[in-house]
Design an enzyme around this catalytic site. Structure first.
Site, PDB file in Angstrom:
ATOM      1  N   GLU A 157      59.772  47.523  44.170  1.00  0.00           N
ATOM      2  CA  GLU A 157      59.749  46.850  45.519  1.00  0.00           C
ATOM      3  C   GLU A 157      61.300  46.404  45.924  1.00  0.00           C
ATOM      4  O   GLU A 157      62.296  46.258  44.770  1.00  0.00           O
ATOM      5  CB  GLU A 157      58.914  45.339  45.659  1.00  0.00           C
ATOM      6  CG  GLU A 157      57.308  45.517  45.850  1.00  0.00           C
ATOM      7  CD  GLU A 157      57.254  44.312  45.643  1.00  0.00           C
ATOM      8  OE1 GLU A 157      55.147  44.131  45.893  1.00  0.00           O
ATOM      9  OE2 GLU A 157      57.394  43.056  45.603  1.00  0.00           O
ATOM     10  N   LYS A 214      56.692  29.914  37.313  1.00  0.00           N
ATOM     11  CA  LYS A 214      56.933  27.955  38.391  1.00  0.00           C
ATOM     12  C   LYS A 214      57.519  27.225  37.532  1.00  0.00           C
ATOM     13  O   LYS A 214      56.812  26.458  36.360  1.00  0.00           O
ATOM     14  CB  LYS A 214      55.739  28.498  38.953  1.00  0.00           C
ATOM     15  CG  LYS A 214      55.327  29.456  39.661  1.00  0.00           C
ATOM     16  CD  LYS A 214      53.990  29.561  40.677  1.00  0.00           C
ATOM     17  CE  LYS A 214      53.402  30.391  41.489  1.00  0.00           C
ATOM     18  NZ  LYS A 214      52.807  30.475  41.985  1.00  0.00           N
ATOM     19  N   ARG A 225      42.007  33.607  41.358  1.00  0.00           N
ATOM     20  CA  ARG A 225      41.074  33.118  40.134  1.00  0.00           C
ATOM     21  C   ARG A 225      41.650  30.708  41.427  1.00  0.00           C
ATOM     22  O   ARG A 225      42.629  30.928  41.825  1.00  0.00           O
ATOM     23  CB  ARG A 225      41.924  32.864  38.950  1.00  0.00           C
ATOM     24  CG  ARG A 225      43.276  32.580  39.147  1.00  0.00           C
ATOM     25  CD  ARG A 225      44.276  32.982  37.889  1.00  0.00           C
ATOM     26  NE  ARG A 225      45.354  33.692  37.706  1.00  0.00           N
ATOM     27  CZ  ARG A 225      46.720  32.788  37.999  1.00  0.00           C
ATOM     28  NH1 ARG A 225      46.529  31.362  38.358  1.00  0.00           N
ATOM     29  NH2 ARG A 225      47.666  33.648  38.125  1.00  0.00           N
ATOM     30  N   GLU A 265      49.894  34.615  47.463  1.00  0.00           N
ATOM     31  CA  GLU A 265      51.293  34.699  47.337  1.00  0.00           C
ATOM     32  C   GLU A 265      52.454  35.505  48.646  1.00  0.00           C
ATOM     33  O   GLU A 265      51.964  36.560  48.652  1.00  0.00           O
ATOM     34  CB  GLU A 265      52.071  35.206  45.912  1.00  0.00           C
ATOM     35  CG  GLU A 265      50.858  33.747  45.156  1.00  0.00           C
ATOM     36  CD  GLU A 265      51.535  33.619  43.661  1.00  0.00           C
ATOM     37  OE1 GLU A 265      52.513  34.562  43.838  1.00  0.00           O
ATOM     38  OE2 GLU A 265      50.826  32.804  42.888  1.00  0.00           O
ATOM     39  N   ASN A 281      45.768  36.331  43.535  1.00  0.00           N
ATOM     40  CA  ASN A 281      45.723  35.604  42.180  1.00  0.00           C
ATOM     41  C   ASN A 281      44.193  34.983  42.998  1.00  0.00           C
ATOM     42  O   ASN A 281      43.630  33.722  43.336  1.00  0.00           O
ATOM     43  CB  ASN A 281      46.585  34.189  42.199  1.00  0.00           C
ATOM     44  CG  ASN A 281      47.604  35.070  42.030  1.00  0.00           C
ATOM     45  OD1 ASN A 281      47.786  35.763  40.839  1.00  0.00           O
ATOM     46  ND2 ASN A 281      48.881  34.115  41.926  1.00  0.00           N
ATOM     47  N   LYS A 317      58.068  46.008  39.055  1.00  0.00           N
ATOM     48  CA  LYS A 317      56.782  45.151  38.432  1.00  0.00           C
ATOM     49  C   LYS A 317      55.679  45.564  38.305  1.00  0.00           C
ATOM     50  O   LYS A 317      55.606  46.694  38.384  1.00  0.00           O
ATOM     51  CB  LYS A 317      56.959  44.602  40.058  1.00  0.00           C
ATOM     52  CG  LYS A 317      57.734  43.416  40.467  1.00  0.00           C
ATOM     53  CD  LYS A 317      56.912  42.831  42.594  1.00  0.00           C
ATOM     54  CE  LYS A 317      56.301  41.823  42.029  1.00  0.00           C
ATOM     55  NZ  LYS A 317      56.208  41.064  43.057  1.00  0.00           N
ATOM     56  N   ARG A 377      55.282  20.936  36.432  1.00  0.00           N
ATOM     57  CA  ARG A 377      54.948  21.332  35.055  1.00  0.00           C
ATOM     58  C   ARG A 377      55.461  20.960  33.486  1.00  0.00           C
ATOM     59  O   ARG A 377      56.583  20.812  33.303  1.00  0.00           O
ATOM     60  CB  ARG A 377      54.423  22.689  35.157  1.00  0.00           C
ATOM     61  CG  ARG A 377      53.939  23.379  36.238  1.00  0.00           C
ATOM     62  CD  ARG A 377      54.221  24.897  35.549  1.00  0.00           C
ATOM     63  NE  ARG A 377      53.215  25.324  37.204  1.00  0.00           N
ATOM     64  CZ  ARG A 377      52.356  26.841  37.148  1.00  0.00           C
ATOM     65  NH1 ARG A 377      53.084  27.246  35.983  1.00  0.00           N
ATOM     66  NH2 ARG A 377      52.252  27.510  37.966  1.00  0.00           N
ATOM     67  N   GLY A 393      52.254  36.208  36.923  1.00  0.00           N
ATOM     68  CA  GLY A 393      52.372  35.751  36.038  1.00  0.00           C
ATOM     69  C   GLY A 393      53.928  35.390  36.008  1.00  0.00           C
ATOM     70  O   GLY A 393      54.491  34.976  34.453  1.00  0.00           O
ATOM     71  N   GLY A 394      54.675  36.593  36.280  1.00  0.00           N
ATOM     72  CA  GLY A 394      55.737  36.174  36.311  1.00  0.00           C
ATOM     73  C   GLY A 394      56.282  37.694  34.585  1.00  0.00           C
ATOM     74  O   GLY A 394      57.386  38.318  35.233  1.00  0.00           O
TER      75      GLY A 394
END
Length: 518
Positions: free
Chosen positions: A207, A244, A299, A282, A297, A165, A345, A171-172
């Site tokens: 991880e 997502k 924001r 998260e 996150n 990661k 979305r 954001g993936g």
């Protein structure tokens, strides 16, 4: 309406575009605040530009030359007289350097401090902070990887599968799933390259992969008076490649005892870093019921509307109130979760072709409405959709007294929603709402990989409305008529070519929208 005469700001620069910029403009208008939009060359006719009180051109289409250009954004603030800056999400929303630049320029940043962003923005540092606060974390490294040899050693200690990661992102982006040692070297190179391109920082950490797992997040908000509250959790497990696609609140599997443990850990962590403003923690929720902290996150989130539906709290307005130095307008005891909300979305992507980005002109638009339906959108007929930015076009959000009603309402709203001229993810959303496993809440973050198969939508499935269905035909006819009316209105109100200031047809006659170029 709030009495804003004593606030330290009355004009807000929105350092973003698309539907989130529109969302912030609406919050400002309800509070009586003026809004200032910015736009790149390809966004000159964007909806947020038309809706704002003022709008300024800030450069070419490339984000690095426009929406990521801190100097130009600060210049707009100076020229417009804006006293505060709201970053939305994405772009500079979690950039501590931007926060510091705003503060140095005498601007109020609507969001957490640069120090809080640095603490939580660097993922390995965030893991250490969470662990110190007593929040369970996913087993893995507490520092960044130095080289391939170290990665192989740590992976063997953790046991495969593992995740690589990006240390500085979200954001993936910069994430790779590794099943065995043979895959690790190439995955490490790819993760570092993607992280460098996305965040300007190629550091990666490792991880243990928790699988199967659900992705659960907790919305929280804190003011500068010592009040910290949570607003329940959201279920975000319907993902594709860590992006997502569907979110809902509350999670259909989180029971009161688990909710209490998760939210208590979040409030403890938030207090430990003196965080102020809105944010999201998260987690991964394992099949055994254990939860593990992933990140914060710092924001507002794309999926914040489902929380707003279930709590009745306008999170963007609360952000602005907190930035003005006011305390939260509610207490933890006053937060009551009601019903269930789901968000789809809607992006300019082709689900029939591996979700590749799409572009084009919106020829026909028919947005759904009716009880329990909300559309946060940047669309209008005639809009040209560019390829330069995130493909998110709109968010369709519904509320129901329970999850079953919310799903039924979403199915109805998706059948009404028509966008012609641009390929979108509407067919995928319609398919998903019909899936028995989704309806039964029997899914994990692997759901799309398991159920979507080759990634090709079988349009013969009953979930996708037939082209000849009465609902679709009525929607198309209505949208065509609306499009024609819109085109005629544009012709009637087209400003002269030498005009430097356009009157905004989205505002009262007493308010104008100046379009200026830097």
């Amino acid at each position: 309406m709030e009495n804003i005469s004593q606030w330290p700001f009355q004009k807000v620069l929105i350092a973003n575009r698309g539907e989130i910029a529109v969302r912030i403009i609406r919050a400002c208008r309800e509070l009586g605040l003026q809004s200032v939009a910015v736009y790149s060359e390809v966004d000159r006719q964007a909806l947020h530009v038309r809706m704002a009180d003022e709008a300024y051109a800030i450069g070419p289409a490339a984000a690095v030359q426009s929406y990521l250009n801190i100097d130009k954004l600060l210049e707009v603030a100076r020229l417009s007289g804006a006293q505060a800056v709201h970053p939305g999400y994405g772009f500079l929303a979690e950039n501590a350097q931007f926060v510091e630049a705003c503060v140095q320029a005498g601007l109020i940043f609507v969001g957490p401090s640069a120090q809080a962003q640095r603490t939580m923005g660097e993922k390995t540092a965030a893991r250490r902070t969470a662990q110190a606060a007593g929040v369970p974390i996913v087993p893995g490294a507490m520092t960044d990887l130095e080289d391939e040899a170290q990665a192989l050693t740590l992976a063997e200690q953790l046991g495969y599968p593992i995740l690589l990661k990006a240390a500085a992102g979200g954001g993936g982006k910069g994430i790779r799933f590794v099943r065995n040692p043979d895959e690790l070297p190439a995955a490490l190179r790819t993760a570092r390259s993607e992280a460098q391109n996305a965040f300007g920082d190629g550091r990666v950490y490792i991880e243990k992969a928790v699988t199967p797992a659900r992705h659960i997040e907790v919305q929280f908000i804190a003011d500068s008076h010592g009040h910290v509250v949570h607003l329940g959790e959201r279920e975000c497990s319907i993902q594709r490649r860590h992006q997502k696609l569907i979110e809902e609140s509350p999670s259909p599997v989180v029971q009161p005892e688990l909710r209490e443990r998760m939210t208590s850990s979040v409030l403890s962590l938030v207090r430990s870093i003196n965080y102020v403003n809105a944010g999201t923690a998260e987690f991964l929720l394992g099949a055994d019921g254990h939860f593990y902290f992933l990140e914060i996150n710092a924001r507002i989130q794309v999926e914040h509307p489902v929380t707003e539906w279930c709590t009745g709290i306008d999170l963007v307005q609360e952000q602005l109130r907190i930035a003005a130095g006011l305390p939260l307008s509610f207490t933890q005891e006053e937060i009551v979760l009601r019903g269930a909300a789901i968000e789809c979305r809607i992006s300019a992507e082709d689900p029939d072709n591996h979700f590749l980005p799409a572009t084009g002109t919106v020829l026909v638009l028919q947005e759904p409405s009716g009880p329990g339906v909300r559309v946060d959108s940047s669309l209008y007929p005639g809009l040209q959709v560019p390829l330069f930015y995130d493909p998110l076009l709109s968010k369709l959000i519904v509320w129901g007294r329970d999850r079953a009603q919310a799903i039924a309402r979403m199915q109805r709203a998706l059948a009404e929603y028509q966008i012609l001229g641009v390929q979108t993810t509407l067919p995928f959303a319609r398919w998903l709402m019909q899936q028995p496993r989704f309806q039964a809440a029997d899914f994990s973050t692997d759901f799309i990989a398991e159920e979507w198969g080759t990634g090709t939508l079988n349009t013969s499935e009953p979930s996708a409305p037939e082209a000849s269905s009465p609902e679709q035909m009525a929607a198309i006819i209505g949208a065509l008529l609306a499009h024609e009316e819109h085109e005629q209105e544009l012709k009637r109100r087209q400003p002269s070519s030498d005009s430097q200031t356009q009157k905004s047809r989205w505002l009262d006659a007493s308010r104008s929208s100046g379009l200026r170029r830097l």
